[in-house]
Scaffold this active site. Structure first.
Site, mmCIF file in Angstrom:
data_model
loop_
_atom_site.group_PDB
_atom_site.id
_atom_site.type_symbol
_atom_site.label_atom_id
_atom_site.label_comp_id
_atom_site.label_asym_id
_atom_site.label_seq_id
_atom_site.Cartn_x
_atom_site.Cartn_y
_atom_site.Cartn_z
ATOM 1 N N HIS A 172 7.489 -7.343 -2.275
ATOM 2 C CA HIS A 172 7.200 -6.768 -0.951
ATOM 3 C C HIS A 172 8.145 -7.383 0.085
ATOM 4 O O HIS A 172 7.939 -7.188 1.287
ATOM 5 C CB HIS A 172 5.778 -7.115 -0.510
ATOM 6 N N SER A 192 -4.889 2.476 4.225
ATOM 7 C CA SER A 192 -5.051 1.825 2.926
ATOM 8 C C SER A 192 -5.096 0.299 3.094
ATOM 9 O O SER A 192 -5.938 -0.380 2.497
ATOM 10 C CB SER A 192 -3.899 2.247 2.008
ATOM 11 N N LYS A 217 0.795 -1.238 0.000
ATOM 12 C CA LYS A 217 0.000 0.000 0.000
ATOM 13 C C LYS A 217 0.826 1.285 0.000
ATOM 14 O O LYS A 217 0.344 2.352 0.392
ATOM 15 C CB LYS A 217 -1.004 0.029 1.163
#
Ligand code: A3P
Length: 290
Positions: free
Chosen positions: A103, A133, A48
């Site tokens: 990530h 988010s 995010k």
């Protein structure tokens, strides 16, 4: 039903990951066997923080601003996730120079990267907006456990009991590479404030010389509106069983400072105390709203 199926995380070296897209084997492959190429560019983020945005910018820069590729190929095939089961299959069809998403925290990243000339772009976002988010995204992505109430999720987020672990550890881990010539970092807030200037800086880091018209096209085709409308970037091609955008959009608000609409004063002060404690040795400055 309005409830998401619960997802059961497993831990890989102390970090939460979500099956079936992640498995111990896919993570072990990513860490120990995956072969980084010298002309690879890695789009690395904590969730995010602007991953899909940077992905689009990289797709457009790769083609000198021509949006054809970005409008005809889903973003996960343009820039696969090398640590996932699906991504590792998709990687096989990607022609160099590759752009690759991740990530992963620094300590789990591909070992072969560290002896390569490949480049990393690390995008970070102020963690209060990241949490907001992620709170909403966890309600639409099947891989993530439902975030429950905001109050409950605040503690879960601060403890790092979310996929990819603690935001604080992720940022501190990657920011250790600050100053290295193959590492570039930029904040979501900088992208928002000055997209054109950011694109110019990214091109410079990549050693790509785009003329003004090409830069303009990169900018026009990577705005929030452009991404939200691009079928190849808005994840509308995914089945709702995987990402259910009837419950909220992936491109939700695209602003900085939305945390102010969610945190109480007490929650914000609590967050600030944890932030100060955990980030005391890290001199990164965020815009908390713009
Ligand atoms: P919000 O939920 O706050 O709207 P990621 O790609 O890392 O999952 O990040 C998603 C977040 O980035 C979402 O934040 C999304 O709206 C925002 N985003 C994506 N593209 C953007 C753009 N071009 N401009 C502003 N925000 C963008």
């Amino acid at each position: 039903s309005s409830y998401k199926m619960p997802s059961q995380y497993f831990q890989y070296k102390g970090i939460n990951f979500s099956p079936p897209s992640y498995t111990p084997e896919s993570l072990n492959f990513a860490e120990n066997e995956f072969q980084v190429l010298d002309d690879d560019v890695y789009n690395v983020t904590y969730p995010k923080s602007g991953t899909s945005w940077m992905l689009e910018i990289l797709s457009l820069i790769r083609n000198n601003g021509d949006p054809t590729w970005a409008r005809t190929v889903p973003n996960w095939l343009r820039c696969p996730w090398y640590e996932t089961v699906e991504g590792q299959e998709q990687m096989k069809d990607v022609e160099p120079p590759r752009a690759i998403c991740s990530h992963l925290p620094h300590q789990l990243f591909a070992k072969s990267f560290f002896s390569s000339k490949a480049k990393i772009i690390y995008t970070l976002r102020n963690p209060k907006d990241v949490m907001v988010s992620l709170f909403y995204f966890s309600k639409i992505l099947c891989l993530y456990q439902d975030s429950g109430t905001f109050e409950e999720y605040l503690e879960i987020f601060l403890k790092g009991e979310v996929p990819y672990g603690s935001w604080f550890d992720h940022v501190k881990g990657w920011m250790k590479m600050k100053g290295q010539s193959n590492f570039f970092y930029i904040t979501y807030e900088e992208l928002l404030k000055d997209l054109r200037g950011s694109v110019v800086r990214i091109c410079k880091f990549l050693g790509r010389d785009l003329d003004d018209t090409a830069i303009d096209s990169v900018v026009e085709n990577s705005t929030f509106k452009a991404l939200k409308e691009n079928t190849m970037s808005n994840y509308s091609l995914l089945p709702t069983s995987f990402m259910d955008q009837t419950k909220g959009s992936f491109y939700r608000k695209g602003v900085s400072g939305d945390w102010k609409n969610h945190f109480t004063v007490a929650q914000s002060e609590h967050f600030d105390r944890v932030y100060q404690e955990k980030m005391k040795d890290c001199d990164i400055k965020f815009f908390w709203e713009i």
